[in-house]
Design an enzyme around this catalytic site. Structure first.
Site, PDB file in Angstrom:
ATOM      1  N   HIS A   1       0.828  -1.208   0.000  1.00  0.00           N
ATOM      2  CA  HIS A   1       0.000   0.000   0.000  1.00  0.00           C
ATOM      3  C   HIS A   1       0.864   1.260   0.000  1.00  0.00           C
ATOM      4  CE1 HIS A   1      -3.957  -2.003   1.562  1.00  0.00           C
ATOM      5  NE2 HIS A   1      -3.800  -2.130   0.269  1.00  0.00           N
TER       6      HIS A   1
ATOM      7  N   ASP B   1       0.860   4.096   1.483  1.00  0.00           N
ATOM      8  CA  ASP B   1       1.265   4.745   2.726  1.00  0.00           C
ATOM      9  C   ASP B   1       2.452   4.026   3.379  1.00  0.00           C
ATOM     10  OD1 ASP B   1      -0.772   2.727   3.156  1.00  0.00           O
ATOM     11  OD2 ASP B   1      -0.850   3.329   5.256  1.00  0.00           O
ATOM     12  N   HIS B   2       2.761   2.821   2.906  1.00  0.00           N
ATOM     13  CA  HIS B   2       3.912   2.058   3.412  1.00  0.00           C
ATOM     14  C   HIS B   2       5.095   2.069   2.435  1.00  0.00           C
ATOM     15  CE1 HIS B   2       1.938   0.196   6.951  1.00  0.00           C
ATOM     16  NE2 HIS B   2       0.874   0.543   6.257  1.00  0.00           N
TER      17      HIS B   2
END
Length: 194
Positions: free
Chosen positions: A65, A67-68
């Site tokens: 994802h 955000d990672h």
């Protein structure tokens, strides 16, 4: 939190990211090249703060994802390091620590947790599989509830092992957190069946 773990939190707070994405810097002792778990979003100040914790030996990723891993390419260019992919259940020595990948699909098909041992302390980095607060999203088509429940059962074996999550605060006991998640999911399934 184990002495070998350091937290650099991204400034991306929100309903899905809680206080922001937790990027973890792991090393057995000062000066030892570190492992970074989840470099986080494409946010220049965050990536610089992480790089300043160098030298960096390798990057590990819990799942894909943005955000990672949105800043992954930038972080690799900044530090000259590379992503390591670890085989499920096979301990690997990195940063002076023993790191074992635990494939834990469910939140996403590619979700991985990392059991880390060093200097008499153990912890598990769970990405979004177990959060520091609340419960995680399992969204079709990449998420799979059956896989997620199996992954939680696997993590429920880690009694007394602290959780270093991808978002939110550290939790004291992975087994307790996994059992609570399982109970929550079973309750939701019973509601759907009713």
């Amino acid at each position: 939190m184990p002495a070998w773990a350091g937290l650099v939190r991204a400034a991306n707070p929100g309903p899905m990211t809680l206080e922001g994405t937790n990027s973890w810097v792991l090393r057995a002792a000062p000066g030892v090249p570190a492992v970074v778990v989840d470099p986080g979003p494409s946010e220049a100040a965050h990536l610089r703060a992480l790089a300043e914790r160098g030298p960096i030996e390798a990057v590990l990723v819990t799942h894909g994802h943005p955000d990672h891993v949105g800043g992954l390419a930038e972080f690799l260019a900044l530090t000259g390091t590379s992503v390591r992919r670890l085989s499920d259940g096979v301990p690997t020595e990195l940063a002076g620590l023993r790191i074992t990948a635990l494939h834990t699909p469910g939140h996403t098909a590619d979700s991985v947790c990392y059991l880390v041992e060093g200097d008499g302390e153990t912890a598990v980095l769970t990405g979004d599989t177990i959060l520091g607060r609340g419960t995680t999203v399992v969204a079709w088509p990449d998420g799979d509830l059956g896989d997620y429940l199996a992954s939680l059962r696997r993590l429920a074996a880690l009694t007394g092992v602290p959780v270093l999550p991808g978002h939110g605060p550290v939790l004291p006991d992975c087994a307790a957190a996994a059992q609570a998640y399982l109970a929550h999911r079973q309750q939701r399934l019973a509601q759907v069946e009713a």
